[in-house]
Design an enzyme around this catalytic site. Structure first.
Site, mmCIF file in Angstrom:
data_model
loop_
_atom_site.group_PDB
_atom_site.id
_atom_site.type_symbol
_atom_site.label_atom_id
_atom_site.label_comp_id
_atom_site.label_asym_id
_atom_site.label_seq_id
_atom_site.Cartn_x
_atom_site.Cartn_y
_atom_site.Cartn_z
ATOM 1 N N LYS A 1 34.475 -53.340 -37.897
ATOM 2 C CA LYS A 1 34.511 -54.493 -38.343
ATOM 3 C C LYS A 1 33.683 -54.539 -39.655
ATOM 4 O O LYS A 1 33.983 -55.161 -40.617
ATOM 5 C CB LYS A 1 34.014 -55.525 -37.214
ATOM 6 C CG LYS A 1 33.422 -56.952 -37.771
ATOM 7 C CD LYS A 1 34.404 -57.799 -38.216
ATOM 8 C CE LYS A 1 34.183 -59.051 -38.932
ATOM 9 N NZ LYS A 1 35.267 -60.040 -39.278
ATOM 10 N N LEU B 1 29.444 -65.368 -31.006
ATOM 11 C CA LEU B 1 28.047 -66.118 -31.054
ATOM 12 C C LEU B 1 27.500 -65.599 -32.255
ATOM 13 O O LEU B 1 27.996 -64.784 -32.945
ATOM 14 C CB LEU B 1 26.938 -65.610 -30.076
ATOM 15 C CG LEU B 1 27.289 -66.028 -28.556
ATOM 16 C CD1 LEU B 1 26.496 -65.265 -27.413
ATOM 17 C CD2 LEU B 1 27.091 -67.493 -28.378
ATOM 18 N N PRO B 2 26.455 -66.297 -32.948
ATOM 19 C CA PRO B 2 26.015 -66.303 -34.464
ATOM 20 C C PRO B 2 25.514 -65.073 -34.992
ATOM 21 O O PRO B 2 25.611 -64.520 -35.724
ATOM 22 C CB PRO B 2 25.164 -67.426 -34.775
ATOM 23 C CG PRO B 2 25.370 -68.128 -33.592
ATOM 24 C CD PRO B 2 25.840 -67.541 -32.435
ATOM 25 N N LYS C 1 25.870 -61.963 -44.393
ATOM 26 C CA LYS C 1 25.446 -61.307 -42.954
ATOM 27 C C LYS C 1 26.261 -59.935 -42.713
ATOM 28 O O LYS C 1 25.355 -59.128 -42.448
ATOM 29 C CB LYS C 1 25.865 -62.582 -41.960
ATOM 30 C CG LYS C 1 25.575 -62.011 -40.324
ATOM 31 C CD LYS C 1 26.291 -62.860 -39.656
ATOM 32 C CE LYS C 1 26.579 -62.082 -38.256
ATOM 33 N NZ LYS C 1 27.375 -62.871 -37.152
ATOM 34 N N THR D 1 30.135 -60.897 -34.207
ATOM 35 C CA THR D 1 30.004 -59.672 -35.363
ATOM 36 C C THR D 1 28.445 -59.393 -35.522
ATOM 37 O O THR D 1 27.583 -60.345 -35.622
ATOM 38 C CB THR D 1 30.347 -60.109 -36.947
ATOM 39 O OG1 THR D 1 31.556 -60.389 -36.873
ATOM 40 C CG2 THR D 1 30.075 -58.809 -37.696
HETATM 41 P P1 NAD Z 1 29.591 -71.121 -35.471
HETATM 42 O O1 NAD Z 1 28.355 -71.538 -35.747
HETATM 43 O O2 NAD Z 1 30.515 -71.958 -35.673
HETATM 44 O O3 NAD Z 1 29.679 -70.862 -33.708
HETATM 45 C C1 NAD Z 1 28.832 -70.526 -32.872
HETATM 46 C C2 NAD Z 1 28.637 -71.198 -31.732
HETATM 47 O O4 NAD Z 1 27.458 -70.468 -30.879
HETATM 48 C C3 NAD Z 1 27.853 -72.566 -31.995
HETATM 49 O O5 NAD Z 1 28.458 -73.523 -31.670
HETATM 50 C C4 NAD Z 1 26.377 -72.329 -31.189
HETATM 51 O O6 NAD Z 1 26.040 -73.616 -30.826
HETATM 52 C C5 NAD Z 1 26.916 -71.485 -30.316
HETATM 53 N N1 NAD Z 1 25.803 -70.799 -29.484
HETATM 54 C C6 NAD Z 1 24.342 -70.324 -29.941
HETATM 55 N N2 NAD Z 1 23.433 -69.860 -29.129
HETATM 56 C C7 NAD Z 1 24.361 -69.813 -27.851
HETATM 57 C C8 NAD Z 1 24.516 -69.438 -26.585
HETATM 58 N N3 NAD Z 1 23.099 -68.912 -26.267
HETATM 59 N N4 NAD Z 1 25.261 -69.445 -25.658
HETATM 60 C C9 NAD Z 1 26.317 -69.989 -26.034
HETATM 61 N N5 NAD Z 1 26.806 -70.733 -27.243
HETATM 62 C C10 NAD Z 1 25.608 -70.469 -28.244
HETATM 63 O O7 NAD Z 1 30.175 -69.566 -35.885
HETATM 64 P P2 NAD Z 1 31.560 -68.866 -35.976
HETATM 65 O O8 NAD Z 1 32.107 -69.260 -37.416
HETATM 66 O O9 NAD Z 1 32.232 -69.590 -34.839
HETATM 67 O O10 NAD Z 1 31.101 -67.419 -35.778
HETATM 68 C C11 NAD Z 1 30.729 -66.870 -34.673
HETATM 69 C C12 NAD Z 1 30.649 -65.299 -34.867
HETATM 70 O O11 NAD Z 1 32.037 -64.788 -35.062
HETATM 71 C C13 NAD Z 1 29.840 -64.792 -35.910
HETATM 72 O O12 NAD Z 1 29.202 -63.536 -35.144
HETATM 73 C C14 NAD Z 1 30.570 -64.404 -36.904
HETATM 74 O O13 NAD Z 1 30.291 -63.416 -37.663
HETATM 75 C C15 NAD Z 1 32.033 -63.846 -36.271
HETATM 76 N N6 NAD Z 1 33.182 -64.361 -37.025
HETATM 77 C C16 NAD Z 1 33.216 -65.578 -37.802
HETATM 78 C C17 NAD Z 1 34.486 -65.603 -38.532
HETATM 79 C C18 NAD Z 1 34.845 -66.977 -39.323
HETATM 80 O O14 NAD Z 1 35.511 -66.830 -40.077
HETATM 81 N N7 NAD Z 1 34.039 -68.098 -38.969
HETATM 82 C C19 NAD Z 1 35.408 -64.572 -38.551
HETATM 83 C C20 NAD Z 1 35.293 -63.460 -38.007
HETATM 84 C C21 NAD Z 1 34.062 -63.327 -37.280
#
Ligand code: NAD
Length: 318
Positions: free
Chosen positions: A192, A86-87, A267, A117
């Site tokens: 991380k 989640l975000p 972030k 994260t």
């Molecule tokens: P994203 O915004 O693409 O996806 C997050 C999803 O969570 C969205 O689809 C959103 O609608 C959903 N969401 C929001 N509230 C929710 C809830 N209450 N219940 C269920 N779903 C909900 O983000 P992402 O890129 O997939 O990143 C997600 C996490 O992973 C973050 O914490 C980010 O820091 C971490 N991360 C991302 C990457 C990357 O390259 N994108 C790499 C490593 C770690």
């Protein structure tokens, strides 16, 4: 004799607990990372029910065999385990500890795995409530980006009870290539954030040194070859060079699209800065990196890969 009996008493519950086979997985957050991760669980034979407030994300996931759920409770119905990605801090805390959240609806014995994260204090707040309710909980953030999520090559860094970590391994192995147990709850997040702060600092350092050498007239490829065969070599010089055209697979060679967004780097650096402040650990380079990437964001480049910082340094016409 007494010693042997004690040994038996200690091992029986552990075997009984860790031998549980988890097949039904609830998945929260089917975004850029979670969509691929849930799909990889399905590919490896898990049954996955996913919840995401974005109907587009649920529709896309359905194409990969994930059953859409209308709420967290519905996703958890019949689940042995739950994975979330989640975000933000707030979204994770609300999703886990809210009135209609995970801990309120998870059946006793469920294992909860959060791969978002977040600040290490977030899993530390969730953990005692989860344990009190008879469910296991680990923090298991990931490194490897969306490519790693798609190809199941992510590295997982986990914090929590060793038994819970061992139980999570079949799921983590379905979604990634490396799994580390870093220590107590929250320590996956510490690892991380340390990794990403170092990645931000080396990225920025590579950008400024490449820019300086090129401005002095060096051929960019020659300079990169020198760095990659000298003591300054790093992931940033070998895989992720910020100068376009030198490494075809690097985001810099693809108009800085499709990599690790600058806004996500900001972030993670802000989370790392908060953590460091809390323990008064000096992070002079981390602080400078945070400000530079934030500057890139305020100038409108938050959606670009973080290696875009090279273009901002290059702009200086003096
Ligand atoms: P994203 O915004 O693409 O996806 C997050 C999803 O969570 C969205 O689809 C959103 O609608 C959903 N969401 C929001 N509230 C929710 C809830 N209450 N219940 C269920 N779903 C909900 O983000 P992402 O890129 O997939 O990143 C997600 C996490 O992973 C973050 O914490 C980010 O820091 C971490 N991360 C991302 C990457 C990357 O390259 N994108 C790499 C490593 C770690």
């Amino acid at each position: 004799m007494a010693g042997r009996a004690t040994h038996c008493l200690l091992t029986i519950p552990k075997r009984g607990y860790s031998s549980k086979v988890d097949k039904n997985v609830a998945f929260l957050g089917l975004g850029n990372m979670g969509g691929f991760m849930a799909a990889n669980l399905v590919k490896k034979g898990f049954t996955v029910k996913g919840y995401d407030p974005s109907s587009d994300a649920v529709k896309a996931a359905a194409k990969n065999g994930i059953t859409g759920a209308s709420s967290i409770a519905a996703a958890l119905d019949g689940a042995d385990a739950l994975v979330s990605i989640l975000p933000s801090n707030k979204v994770v805390l609300d999703a886990y500890l809210g009135k209609d959240g995970v801990v309120a609806h998870a059946a006793k014995g469920t294992l909860l795995i959060d791969s978002s994260t977040v600040d290490p204090n977030v899993p530390k707040q969730i953990y005692p409530v989860a344990i009190e309710n008879g469910v296991g909980f680990i923090d298991a953030p990931v490194s490897g980006g969306t490519m790693g999520a798609q190809n199941a090559t992510l590295a997982f860094m986990s914090g929590g009870r060793k038994g819970d970590f061992e139980r999570s391994l079949p799921m983590l192995k379905a979604m990634g290539a490396k799994q580390f147990h870093c220590g107590d709850i929250g320590s996956g997040q510490v690892a991380k954030l340390a990794n990403n702060m170092l990645m931000g600092i080396t990225g920025m350092a590579t950008a400024e040194c490449m820019n300086m050498g090129i401005k002095m007239g060096l051929d960019p490829q020659v300079l990169l070859d020198v760095l990659n065969n000298s003591s300054a070599r790093s992931w940033s010089t070998e895989v992720y060079c910020p100068v376009p055209g030198l490494i075809p697979t690097a985001p810099s060679s693809k108009n800085y699209d499709g990599g690790f967004k600058n806004e996500l780097m900001v972030k993670d650096l802000e989370l790392a800065s908060g953590m460091a402040l809390g323990i008064r650990s000096p992070i002079p380079l981390g602080a400078v990196a945070t400000q530079l990437y934030r500057m890139a964001q305020t100038r409108g480049f938050g959606q670009k890969d973080f290696s875009y910082i090279y273009q901002l340094l290059k702009e200086d016409k003096q």
